[in-house]
Design a protein around this motif. Sequence first.
Motif, PDB file in Angstrom:
ATOM      1  N   TYR A 102       0.835  -1.179  -0.094  1.00 35.88           N
ATOM      2  CA  TYR A 102      -0.044  -0.003  -0.018  1.00 35.88           C
ATOM      3  C   TYR A 102       0.750   1.349  -0.173  1.00 35.88           C
ATOM      4  CZ  TYR A 102      -3.020  -3.798   1.343  1.00 35.88           C
ATOM      5  OH  TYR A 102      -3.942  -4.845   1.476  1.00 35.88           O
ATOM      6  N   PRO A 103       0.221   2.390  -0.690  1.00 35.06           N
ATOM      7  CA  PRO A 103       1.051   3.786  -0.177  1.00 35.06           C
ATOM      8  C   PRO A 103       1.497   3.849   1.137  1.00 35.06           C
ATOM      9  CG  PRO A 103      -1.172   3.930  -1.540  1.00 35.06           C
ATOM     10  CD  PRO A 103      -0.935   2.495  -0.972  1.00 35.06           C
ATOM     11  N   SER A 104       2.587   4.493   1.424  1.00 33.08           N
ATOM     12  CA  SER A 104       2.788   4.861   2.604  1.00 33.08           C
ATOM     13  C   SER A 104       2.084   5.979   2.911  1.00 33.08           C
ATOM     14  CB  SER A 104       4.551   5.306   2.741  1.00 33.08           C
ATOM     15  OG  SER A 104       4.492   6.421   1.711  1.00 33.08           O
ATOM     16  N   TYR A 105       1.700   6.010   4.377  1.00 33.54           N
ATOM     17  CA  TYR A 105       0.873   6.969   5.091  1.00 33.54           C
ATOM     18  C   TYR A 105       1.652   7.823   6.139  1.00 33.54           C
ATOM     19  CZ  TYR A 105       0.922   3.700   8.792  1.00 33.54           C
ATOM     20  OH  TYR A 105       0.980   2.899   9.964  1.00 33.54           O
ATOM     21  N   ASP A 106       1.070   8.795   6.404  1.00 34.54           N
ATOM     22  CA  ASP A 106       1.882   9.839   7.292  1.00 34.54           C
ATOM     23  C   ASP A 106       1.270   9.728   8.683  1.00 34.54           C
ATOM     24  OD1 ASP A 106      -0.395  11.158   7.075  1.00 34.54           O
ATOM     25  OD2 ASP A 106       0.448  12.850   6.102  1.00 34.54           O
ATOM     26  N   ARG A 107       2.315  10.420   9.713  1.00 32.57           N
ATOM     27  CA  ARG A 107       1.823  10.568  10.992  1.00 32.57           C
ATOM     28  C   ARG A 107       0.451  11.078  11.202  1.00 32.57           C
ATOM     29  NH1 ARG A 107       3.814  12.045  16.086  1.00 32.57           N
ATOM     30  NH2 ARG A 107       2.184  13.579  16.556  1.00 32.57           N
ATOM     31  N   GLU A 108      -0.043  12.108  10.270  1.00 33.65           N
ATOM     32  CA  GLU A 108      -1.346  12.911  10.554  1.00 33.65           C
ATOM     33  C   GLU A 108      -2.577  11.787  10.452  1.00 33.65           C
ATOM     34  OE1 GLU A 108      -3.759  16.123   8.237  1.00 33.65           O
ATOM     35  OE2 GLU A 108      -1.307  16.254   8.281  1.00 33.65           O
ATOM     36  N   ARG A 109      -2.280  10.738   9.385  1.00 31.48           N
ATOM     37  CA  ARG A 109      -3.280   9.636   9.115  1.00 31.48           C
ATOM     38  C   ARG A 109      -3.273   8.617  10.341  1.00 31.48           C
ATOM     39  NH1 ARG A 109      -6.511   7.611   4.533  1.00 31.48           N
ATOM     40  NH2 ARG A 109      -6.678   9.912   4.568  1.00 31.48           N
ATOM     41  N   ALA A 110      -2.139   8.474  10.927  1.00 32.69           N
ATOM     42  CA  ALA A 110      -1.865   7.450  12.229  1.00 32.69           C
ATOM     43  C   ALA A 110      -2.902   8.180  13.048  1.00 32.69           C
ATOM     44  CB  ALA A 110      -0.408   7.344  12.490  1.00 32.69           C
ATOM     45  N   VAL A 111      -2.627   9.514  13.487  1.00 35.43           N
ATOM     46  CA  VAL A 111      -3.284  10.074  14.613  1.00 35.43           C
ATOM     47  C   VAL A 111      -4.773  10.075  14.243  1.00 35.43           C
ATOM     48  CG1 VAL A 111      -3.859  12.423  15.563  1.00 35.43           C
ATOM     49  CG2 VAL A 111      -1.578  11.789  14.925  1.00 35.43           C
ATOM     50  N   ASP A 112      -5.101  10.377  12.967  1.00 39.84           N
ATOM     51  CA  ASP A 112      -6.461  10.335  12.561  1.00 39.84           C
ATOM     52  C   ASP A 112      -7.367   8.957  12.932  1.00 39.84           C
ATOM     53  OD1 ASP A 112      -6.624  12.755  11.565  1.00 39.84           O
ATOM     54  OD2 ASP A 112      -6.638  12.264   9.424  1.00 39.84           O
ATOM     55  N   LEU A 113      -6.519   7.874  12.602  1.00 43.46           N
ATOM     56  CA  LEU A 113      -7.146   6.551  12.770  1.00 43.46           C
ATOM     57  C   LEU A 113      -7.177   6.090  14.332  1.00 43.46           C
ATOM     58  CD1 LEU A 113      -7.690   3.617  11.349  1.00 43.46           C
ATOM     59  CD2 LEU A 113      -5.456   3.088  12.350  1.00 43.46           C
ATOM     60  N   LEU A 114      -6.123   6.508  15.044  1.00 39.17           N
ATOM     61  CA  LEU A 114      -6.396   6.296  16.457  1.00 39.17           C
ATOM     62  C   LEU A 114      -7.305   7.174  17.225  1.00 39.17           C
ATOM     63  CD1 LEU A 114      -2.634   5.802  17.333  1.00 39.17           C
ATOM     64  CD2 LEU A 114      -4.385   4.088  16.941  1.00 39.17           C
ATOM     65  N   THR A 115      -7.423   8.280  16.850  1.00 38.26           N
ATOM     66  CA  THR A 115      -8.720   9.261  17.339  1.00 38.26           C
ATOM     67  C   THR A 115      -9.930   8.750  16.970  1.00 38.26           C
ATOM     68  OG1 THR A 115      -7.099  11.184  17.034  1.00 38.26           O
ATOM     69  CG2 THR A 115      -9.396  11.877  17.501  1.00 38.26           C
ATOM     70  N   LEU A 116     -10.198   8.413  15.724  1.00 41.07           N
ATOM     71  CA  LEU A 116     -11.479   7.716  15.479  1.00 41.07           C
ATOM     72  C   LEU A 116     -11.846   6.558  16.260  1.00 41.07           C
ATOM     73  CD1 LEU A 116     -11.811   7.941  11.417  1.00 41.07           C
ATOM     74  CD2 LEU A 116     -12.933   9.225  13.253  1.00 41.07           C
ATOM     75  N   ALA A 117     -10.560   5.728  16.200  1.00 40.85           N
ATOM     76  CA  ALA A 117     -10.853   4.330  16.834  1.00 40.85           C
ATOM     77  C   ALA A 117     -11.178   4.299  18.461  1.00 40.85           C
ATOM     78  CB  ALA A 117      -9.422   3.565  16.871  1.00 40.85           C
ATOM     79  N   ARG A 118     -10.614   5.592  19.030  1.00 42.78           N
ATOM     80  CA  ARG A 118     -10.895   5.804  20.331  1.00 42.78           C
ATOM     81  C   ARG A 118     -12.351   6.337  20.748  1.00 42.78           C
ATOM     82  NH1 ARG A 118      -6.014   8.937  23.085  1.00 42.78           N
ATOM     83  NH2 ARG A 118      -6.304   8.108  24.892  1.00 42.78           N
ATOM     84  N   HIS A 119     -13.156   6.720  19.520  1.00 43.24           N
ATOM     85  CA  HIS A 119     -14.559   7.014  19.815  1.00 43.24           C
ATOM     86  C   HIS A 119     -15.510   5.849  19.656  1.00 43.24           C
ATOM     87  CE1 HIS A 119     -12.929  11.115  19.174  1.00 43.24           C
ATOM     88  NE2 HIS A 119     -14.053  11.330  20.019  1.00 43.24           N
ATOM     89  N   LEU A 120     -14.862   4.616  19.031  1.00 40.35           N
ATOM     90  CA  LEU A 120     -15.684   3.619  18.906  1.00 40.35           C
ATOM     91  C   LEU A 120     -15.665   2.479  19.881  1.00 40.35           C
ATOM     92  CD1 LEU A 120     -14.954   3.190  14.943  1.00 40.35           C
ATOM     93  CD2 LEU A 120     -17.063   3.905  16.163  1.00 40.35           C
ATOM     94  N   ALA A 121     -14.601   2.525  20.507  1.00 42.57           N
ATOM     95  CA  ALA A 121     -14.422   1.508  21.448  1.00 42.57           C
ATOM     96  C   ALA A 121     -13.929   1.778  22.820  1.00 42.57           C
ATOM     97  CB  ALA A 121     -13.284   0.247  20.913  1.00 42.57           C
ATOM     98  N   ASP A 122     -14.487   0.960  23.789  1.00 42.02           N
ATOM     99  CA  ASP A 122     -14.220   1.606  25.177  1.00 42.02           C
ATOM    100  C   ASP A 122     -12.475   1.261  25.526  1.00 42.02           C
ATOM    101  OD1 ASP A 122     -16.514   1.320  26.066  1.00 42.02           O
ATOM    102  OD2 ASP A 122     -16.755  -0.894  26.269  1.00 42.02           O
TER     103      ASP A 122
END
Length: 283
Positions: A102-122
């Motif tokens: 896959y194309p490489s992704y940046d730090r900002e994308r990683a922050v987005d992913l973890l921030t979204l994930a945090r809203h979905l799970a305990d």
Amino acid sequence: MTEKSLIAVWGSPNSGKTVTAVKLAQALAARKQNVLLLCCDALCPSVSTIAPQGAAKHSSLGELLSLPALTQEELLRYALPLDVSPQIALLGYKKGDNVFSYPSYDRERAVDLLTLARHLADVVLVDCASYLSVDPISTVALELADSVIRLHSCDLKSLMFFASYLPLLTDARFRRSTPISVLSNVKPEQDGREYSEVFGGIQVTLPHVAALEQQAASARLLDDCSGKEAAAYNTGIRQIIGLLLPQDLNHPSKPVPASSPTSSGKIADVLQRLWPKRRGEDK
Ligand SMILES: Nc1ncnc2c1ncn2[C@@H]1O[C@H](COP(=O)(O)OP(=O)(O)OP(=O)(O)O)[C@@H](O)[C@H]1O
Ligand SMILES: [Mg+2]
């Protein structure tokens, strides 16, 4: 620990990060926590070794990270809820993926992913890659985590790994939480006490359990691991949970049968609503 927590499991290569992350996910699920287990190591994709039956239906974390924009809906579409434990959902790389898939992704994308994930799970539990340079999610997880579980093993390679990596983690951005230091997979013939002294600050010891090694070798990590041989290991997992969870959440409840409705937590609700739809699409 706040209601929605981010926990990073990190340590030296082969120290037991994946095994420990799975066992912690199960222990948290038994305490009515909905868990998103994020396996972000593309070097050796582990989802199909954790849930081989579900893996065929599973889409890769690499695809999710390659989308033009990340949304909660997309994240949910990619998360794989486990039939055997509907309070746990898995997200990770697919069998056959590699760091060039896959194309490489940046730090900002990683922050987005973890921030979204945090809203979905305990609890978002991140099974990190040891080598931080190749994986922005692991690095960002270590920065943002409410708790970091740091796994060491009784060998010279682990000592060398920490001697190289710990200086990199002295930066202020990695000091948001004090890590929980664990000596992992300690075999009877190994001198755990001596290694604990050398590493310093070891709070929990997880002994080697032959049955657990068997589980890992045969892609059955989600099986129960109880009995006399596993007692000390399970005590270690309880100690880690004790360091992570507030007292009132610290007791396991009866296992939830796979077929029954799950607790009111978000991940189970949302995934249960979405999952039948996805199964329908698969037909
Ligand atoms: N407590 C334990 N008892 C027995 N075997 C264990 C235990 N913990 C880990 N292992 C064994 O150690 C090996 C490595 O475990 P695991 O895959 O969890 O490590 P890892 O840190 O995730 O490795 P990697 O760096 O490759 O991601 C596995 O084969 C597993 O069987
Ligand atoms: Mg691993």
